[in-house]
Design a protein around this motif. Structure first.
Motif, PDB file in Angstrom:
ATOM      1  N   LEU A 160       0.807  -1.229   0.000  1.00 41.04           N
ATOM      2  CA  LEU A 160       0.000   0.000   0.000  1.00 41.04           C
ATOM      3  C   LEU A 160       0.837   1.274   0.000  1.00 41.04           C
ATOM      4  O   LEU A 160       0.498   2.237  -0.706  1.00 41.04           O
ATOM      5  CB  LEU A 160      -0.963  -0.023   1.187  1.00 41.04           C
ATOM      6  N   PRO A 161       1.941   1.346   0.745  1.00 37.39           N
ATOM      7  CA  PRO A 161       2.755   2.579   0.674  1.00 37.39           C
ATOM      8  C   PRO A 161       3.236   2.880  -0.740  1.00 37.39           C
ATOM      9  O   PRO A 161       3.387   4.058  -1.104  1.00 37.39           O
ATOM     10  CB  PRO A 161       3.928   2.266   1.608  1.00 37.39           C
ATOM     11  N   GLY A 162       3.480   1.857  -1.559  1.00 37.83           N
ATOM     12  CA  GLY A 162       3.910   2.089  -2.937  1.00 37.83           C
ATOM     13  C   GLY A 162       2.823   2.728  -3.783  1.00 37.83           C
ATOM     14  O   GLY A 162       3.109   3.499  -4.705  1.00 37.83           O
ATOM     15  N   VAL A 163       1.558   2.410  -3.483  1.00 35.38           N
ATOM     16  CA  VAL A 163       0.443   3.051  -4.202  1.00 35.38           C
ATOM     17  C   VAL A 163       0.311   4.500  -3.773  1.00 35.38           C
ATOM     18  O   VAL A 163       0.077   5.401  -4.595  1.00 35.38           O
ATOM     19  CB  VAL A 163      -0.875   2.287  -3.938  1.00 35.38           C
ATOM     20  N   LEU A 164       0.465   4.754  -2.465  1.00 36.92           N
ATOM     21  CA  LEU A 164       0.288   6.115  -1.946  1.00 36.92           C
ATOM     22  C   LEU A 164       1.438   7.042  -2.316  1.00 36.92           C
ATOM     23  O   LEU A 164       1.270   8.264  -2.359  1.00 36.92           O
ATOM     24  CB  LEU A 164       0.159   6.054  -0.414  1.00 36.92           C
ATOM     25  N   HIS A 165       2.595   6.471  -2.608  1.00 43.77           N
ATOM     26  CA  HIS A 165       3.793   7.284  -2.841  1.00 43.77           C
ATOM     27  C   HIS A 165       3.665   8.154  -4.097  1.00 43.77           C
ATOM     28  O   HIS A 165       3.534   7.660  -5.214  1.00 43.77           O
ATOM     29  CB  HIS A 165       5.007   6.368  -2.985  1.00 43.77           C
ATOM     30  N   GLY A 166       3.683   9.476  -3.917  1.00 42.21           N
ATOM     31  CA  GLY A 166       3.712  10.408  -5.040  1.00 42.21           C
ATOM     32  C   GLY A 166       2.431  10.472  -5.847  1.00 42.21           C
ATOM     33  O   GLY A 166       2.441  10.971  -6.977  1.00 42.21           O
ATOM     34  N   ARG A 167       1.317   9.985  -5.283  1.00 41.50           N
ATOM     35  CA  ARG A 167       0.053   9.984  -6.038  1.00 41.50           C
ATOM     36  C   ARG A 167      -1.068  10.584  -5.211  1.00 41.50           C
ATOM     37  O   ARG A 167      -1.037  10.555  -3.978  1.00 41.50           O
ATOM     38  CB  ARG A 167      -0.332   8.555  -6.448  1.00 41.50           C
ATOM     39  N   THR A 168      -2.052  11.079  -5.914  1.00 38.39           N
ATOM     40  CA  THR A 168      -3.271  11.540  -5.259  1.00 38.39           C
ATOM     41  C   THR A 168      -4.223  10.351  -5.129  1.00 38.39           C
ATOM     42  O   THR A 168      -4.625   9.756  -6.136  1.00 38.39           O
ATOM     43  CB  THR A 168      -3.945  12.651  -6.075  1.00 38.39           C
ATOM     44  N   VAL A 169      -4.556   9.991  -3.903  1.00 42.32           N
ATOM     45  CA  VAL A 169      -5.455   8.867  -3.644  1.00 42.32           C
ATOM     46  C   VAL A 169      -6.696   9.401  -2.944  1.00 42.32           C
ATOM     47  O   VAL A 169      -6.598  10.079  -1.912  1.00 42.32           O
ATOM     48  CB  VAL A 169      -4.768   7.781  -2.787  1.00 42.32           C
ATOM     49  N   GLU A 170      -7.863   9.114  -3.509  1.00 42.28           N
ATOM     50  CA  GLU A 170      -9.095   9.693  -2.987  1.00 42.28           C
ATOM     51  C   GLU A 170      -9.671   8.907  -1.813  1.00 42.28           C
ATOM     52  O   GLU A 170     -10.297   9.488  -0.920  1.00 42.28           O
ATOM     53  CB  GLU A 170     -10.144   9.801  -4.100  1.00 42.28           C
ATOM     54  N   GLN A 171      -9.500   7.580  -1.793  1.00 39.16           N
ATOM     55  CA  GLN A 171     -10.049   6.796  -0.690  1.00 39.16           C
ATOM     56  C   GLN A 171      -9.435   5.407  -0.673  1.00 39.16           C
ATOM     57  O   GLN A 171      -8.933   4.916  -1.687  1.00 39.16           O
ATOM     58  CB  GLN A 171     -11.579   6.680  -0.804  1.00 39.16           C
ATOM     59  N   ILE A 172      -9.447   4.795   0.511  1.00 38.48           N
ATOM     60  CA  ILE A 172      -9.052   3.402   0.675  1.00 38.48           C
ATOM     61  C   ILE A 172     -10.289   2.645   1.146  1.00 38.48           C
ATOM     62  O   ILE A 172     -10.967   3.076   2.089  1.00 38.48           O
ATOM     63  CB  ILE A 172      -7.907   3.255   1.694  1.00 38.48           C
ATOM     64  N   VAL A 173     -10.577   1.531   0.484  1.00 37.72           N
ATOM     65  CA  VAL A 173     -11.804   0.782   0.748  1.00 37.72           C
ATOM     66  C   VAL A 173     -11.441  -0.626   1.197  1.00 37.72           C
ATOM     67  O   VAL A 173     -10.614  -1.290   0.564  1.00 37.72           O
ATOM     68  CB  VAL A 173     -12.695   0.709  -0.515  1.00 37.72           C
ATOM     69  N   THR A 174     -12.053  -1.079   2.297  1.00 39.33           N
ATOM     70  CA  THR A 174     -11.859  -2.441   2.771  1.00 39.33           C
ATOM     71  C   THR A 174     -13.206  -3.150   2.851  1.00 39.33           C
ATOM     72  O   THR A 174     -14.262  -2.537   2.684  1.00 39.33           O
ATOM     73  CB  THR A 174     -11.199  -2.456   4.165  1.00 39.33           C
ATOM     74  N   GLY A 175     -13.130  -4.435   3.124  1.00 38.52           N
ATOM     75  CA  GLY A 175     -14.343  -5.207   3.325  1.00 38.52           C
ATOM     76  C   GLY A 175     -14.869  -5.045   4.739  1.00 38.52           C
ATOM     77  O   GLY A 175     -14.326  -4.290   5.559  1.00 38.52           O
ATOM     78  N   PRO A 176     -15.934  -5.797   5.082  1.00 43.19           N
ATOM     79  CA  PRO A 176     -16.560  -5.621   6.402  1.00 43.19           C
ATOM     80  C   PRO A 176     -15.730  -6.178   7.559  1.00 43.19           C
ATOM     81  O   PRO A 176     -15.891  -5.737   8.693  1.00 43.19           O
ATOM     82  CB  PRO A 176     -17.878  -6.388   6.262  1.00 43.19           C
ATOM     83  N   MET A 177     -14.832  -7.153   7.295  1.00 37.83           N
ATOM     84  CA  MET A 177     -14.052  -7.751   8.375  1.00 37.83           C
ATOM     85  C   MET A 177     -12.762  -6.962   8.604  1.00 37.83           C
ATOM     86  O   MET A 177     -11.991  -6.752   7.669  1.00 37.83           O
ATOM     87  CB  MET A 177     -13.718  -9.211   8.059  1.00 37.83           C
ATOM     88  N   ARG A 178     -12.544  -6.543   9.848  1.00 38.92           N
ATOM     89  CA  ARG A 178     -11.362  -5.747  10.188  1.00 38.92           C
ATOM     90  C   ARG A 178     -10.285  -6.598  10.865  1.00 38.92           C
ATOM     91  O   ARG A 178      -9.549  -6.130  11.724  1.00 38.92           O
ATOM     92  CB  ARG A 178     -11.770  -4.580  11.078  1.00 38.92           C
TER      93      ARG A 178
END
Length: 763
Positions: A566-584
């Motif tokens: 996940l840090p590689g996706v966030l690095h240097g990019r505009t990310v609008e939201q992170i979505v997970t399933g119902p189980m935490r």
């Protein structure tokens, strides 16, 4: 000039059309001053410029009317509206993306406003459910309500409407459309009784362009083999039918006036049965031109007729100026009139049999002049088109003529049409066999640059080929150019295709033993589904795709091989939201994700089965998990796979099913709950492990199965038995461990193209 003027106006806007008209008029004035020196040339130039100015002015008015249309204002707000319109073409099933929907082209009559009904015109596209829409006929007046959206089509479409249900009012169709619908229905019924499924779906397409019963695999085979023009109404249909009528009238010693009258009635009847849409009228005009060349045998009369047909059609349907289909039709017709006869005579002088020379010249000439347009349109080129067209050429005319007789017979009595249709069985078998075998040839369809660049490259190649045949002195140079391009460029494109692939809709990133998938969300943005086990691989994959804006990162479940990158996706990019399933759970992984989201200011949300998530141009529908989540954290690791989010997303390449690591228990629960699993493209669950249920694969019925898996992994993924089951369903398998990043795009005609970044191209 008329074509250029119309294309400029539609493509660049009404102001550009006004400038074009002004420049054309100024040119006409300047040419008038040179008229004394060369009256003939100056007169032709003046006439062309004045015609261009007229077309530019008319196009400017039409484009301005579309841009200022009252419905366009509603489209900008995205509101709902009630419309009254007339259906102008048969409802066409929407392939892949939203099975159960149809696309209907309508012409507006009025729209409801706060002040009452407002009389308006204009072309509108309606996306509608099958119920209540599928059986509508052209000419029927309907009232509908739906959500209005802006049109991104490069034509004169005012807006796109998503209908909320069946039309609230439906009028009766005109008598001639009822009659045409009766003919088509009876013909399809006779074909289905007399022929196997594939042949029964193909015959109406060959004769009257009715492809509503054509199976998708057959359609794909014809596209890859370069035979898709046979399943669309083209000038060839008209030429064959009118040619048969001319032969019969000559055999009966009828005079030219009687012959012309019979041929005219037949042409009108064909246009009505095949539907009087712009494409059918274009085919009728182009077919008549080719027929004129055949009957008269003089190209000088055919070329002015072709030009007149183009001008008339552009005046009637200006949107044809930016239509690939129209460009292909005109180019192919010009090739048949201007190039093919010369080549045929030359080859006959060298000893070729006349029939062979004519067949080869027609196939080669049509392919050479249309291949740059096909490349620009689809980004693919069929390498087997000439051979396939030559192989099927002998059976096209018999099938078309016998099919027309079968349609006429079925109209009177279905069993009569059934008997006649039986005669088309052997030639249809040959057509289907050639298409299937040609499509399965390795490299049958080669990926090339699309757009203007692809057009330029293929145009140079085509020009060199034509020069090689036409000019003896330049033949060696031209042949050298063609060979040089073939040797240097074609293998380069096959072994090292351009990246990113034009028009990609899904990319499976090679992140080792894990999942990271990227979906095109429009305007250069993307949706990332899972992030793989490490930052660097997914970061590099997104960089290679040029993705700087991420609409959403969807984490199907919280195992390390899906979230640690996940840090590689966030690095240097505009990310609008992170979505997970119902189980935490597992708790540690969830806290890791929550901390990253909080530290970067990205909202963290969750979704559950039954929800829909709209991000950019995509709508992700959540199908699962449907199994209850464990309450004990100690059970989290064992249960996490079956708690994976299961999503579908509709794209231009078809419906995609994303499954995370859901295993057999979760898969069978989805089936028991009646969840709609059917998809065109499947991301194989859990990297192809043995925990995939065979009945799940059969329920999905995908044409393409993508496996995200690490090379040389210690788990034995993908499992050989699972791969065998996948192939038994008829699907193509694409694996990241074999070719690196995998791009999925739409091929010509709606097929699916798969490109491995490391250089292997498969269909």
């Amino acid at each position: 000039m008329s074509w250029a003027a119309t294309a400029v106006g539609i493509g660049l806007g009404w102001r550009a059309a006004v400038w074009f008209a002004a420049v054309a008029l100024a040119g006409a004035v300047a040419a008038a001053g040179l008229r004394r020196r060369s009256a003939a040339v100056a007169g032709a130039v003046i006439a062309a410029l004045l015609v261009g100015a007229g077309f530019a002015g008319a196009t400017a008015l039409r484009v301005h009317a579309v841009r200022s249309h009252p419905l366009a204002a509603v489209a900008e707000r995205g509101g709902h509206v009630t419309l009254t319109a007339v259906v102008v073409d048969d409802p066409r099933p929407v392939r892949g993306p939203a099975g159960g929907s149809v696309l209907v082209r309508v012409s507006l009559r009025s729209m409801d406003t706060a002040r009452g009904a407002l009389d308006v015109g204009g072309a509108v596209l309606v996306f509608a459910p099958i119920d209540g829409w599928q059986d509508l006929l052209p000419g029927q007046r309907v009232q509908l309500r739906g959500r209005v959206g802006a049109s991104d089509r490069a034509d004169l479409t005012v807006a796109v409407v998503q209908a909320t249900g069946p039309p609230t009012e439906v009028g009766d169709p005109p008598w001639h459309q009822r009659a045409a619908g009766h003919v088509r229905e009876r013909f399809a019924e006779a074909a289905s009784r007399a022929l196997p499924t594939d042949a029964a779906g193909l015959l109406p397409g060959l004769v009257v362009g009715d492809t509503s019963h054509l199976p998708e695999p057959v359609d794909d085979d014809f596209t890859v083999a370069g035979l898709s023009h046979l399943t669309a109404v083209s000038g060839a249909n008209v030429s064959i039918l009118l040619g048969a009528i001319l032969l019969l009238t000559r055999a009966a010693a009828l005079g030219p006036r009687t012959t012309a009258a019979i041929a005219g009635v037949a042409l009108v009847g064909f246009v009505v049965v095949a539907r009087p849409s712009a494409s059918v009228l274009r085919a009728a005009a182009m077919g008549a031109v080719v027929l004129l060349a055949m009957v008269v045998g003089r190209r000088r009369q055919a070329v002015p007729a072709l030009a007149a047909a183009v001008v008339a059609l552009l005046a009637w349907f200006p949107e044809l100026a930016v239509s690939y289909g129209f460009a292909l039709s005109v180019a192919a017709t010009a090739a048949l009139v201007l190039i093919a006869p010369r080549w045929a005579r030359r080859w006959q002088r060298r000893g070729w049999p006349r029939a062979v020379a004519e067949a080869v010249s027609v196939a080669v000439a049509a392919h050479v002049v249309t291949v740059p347009i096909v490349a620009a349109m689809s980004g693919t080129v069929s390498m087997v088109a000439v051979a396939a067209n030559l192989l099927v050429a002998p059976v096209i005319a018999p099938v078309t003529v016998i099919g027309a007789v079968a349609a006429a017979g079925a109209t009177a009595w279905v069993p009569l049409g059934e008997v006649v249709a039986l005669a088309t069985g052997p030639p249809l078998w040959w057509l289907l066999r050639v298409a299937r075998e040609a499509a399965e040839v390795p490299g049958a369809s080669v990926v090339v640059p699309s757009g203007a660049f692809g057009f330029a490259i293929l145009a140079v190649t085509a020009a060199a080929a034509v020069t090689a045949v036409a000019v003896r002195r330049l033949r060696i140079v031209a042949i050298a150019v063609v060979i040089g391009l073939a040797v240097a460029w074609m293998p380069l494109r096959m072994l090292m295709p351009g990246w990113p692939v034009a028009g990609w809709v899904l990319v499976a990133c090679d992140v080792g033993q894990g999942d990271a998938l990227v979906l095109d969300a429009g305007d250069g943005s993307a949706v990332v589904v899972d992030a793989g086990p490490a930052s660097r691989p997914v970061d590099g994959c997104l960089d290679g795709l040029g993705v700087r804006s991420v609409r959403a990162v969807v984490l199907t479940h919280l195992h390390a091989d899906h979230v640690d990158g996940l840090p590689g996706v966030l690095h240097g990019r505009t990310v609008e939201q992170i979505v997970t399933g119902p189980m935490r759970l597992p708790t540690q992984a969830y806290e890791q994700v929550r901390t990253l989201a909080s530290g970067t200011g990205v909202p963290l949300t969750s979704v559950h089965a039954g929800q829909a998530l709209t991000v950019g141009t995509l709508t992700l529908r959540v199908l699962g998990p449907t199994l209850p989540a464990p309450r004990d954290p100690e059970d989290a690791d064992d249960a996490a796979n079956d708690q994976s989010l299961v999503l579908t997303v509709d794209t231009v390449a078809g419906r995609i099913l994303l499954t995370g690591d859901v295993e057999a228990a979760g898969q069978r629960d989805l089936i028991r709950d009646g969840v709609p699993l059917t998809a065109d493209i499947l991301k194989l669950p859990h990297h192809g492990s043995r925990t995939t249920a065979p009945e799940f694969l059969r329920a999905v019925g995908a044409r393409l199965v993508v496996v995200s898996v690490g090379a040389g992994n210690t788990f034995g993924h993908p499992n050989p038995d699972i791969l065998r089951t996948v192939r038994e369903t008829g699907a193509t398998v694409a694996r990241t461990d074999l070719g690196g990043d995998i791009a999925v795009s739409r091929a010509g005609g709606g097929g699916v193209a798969v490109t491995y970044r490391r250089g292997t191209i498969v269909r």
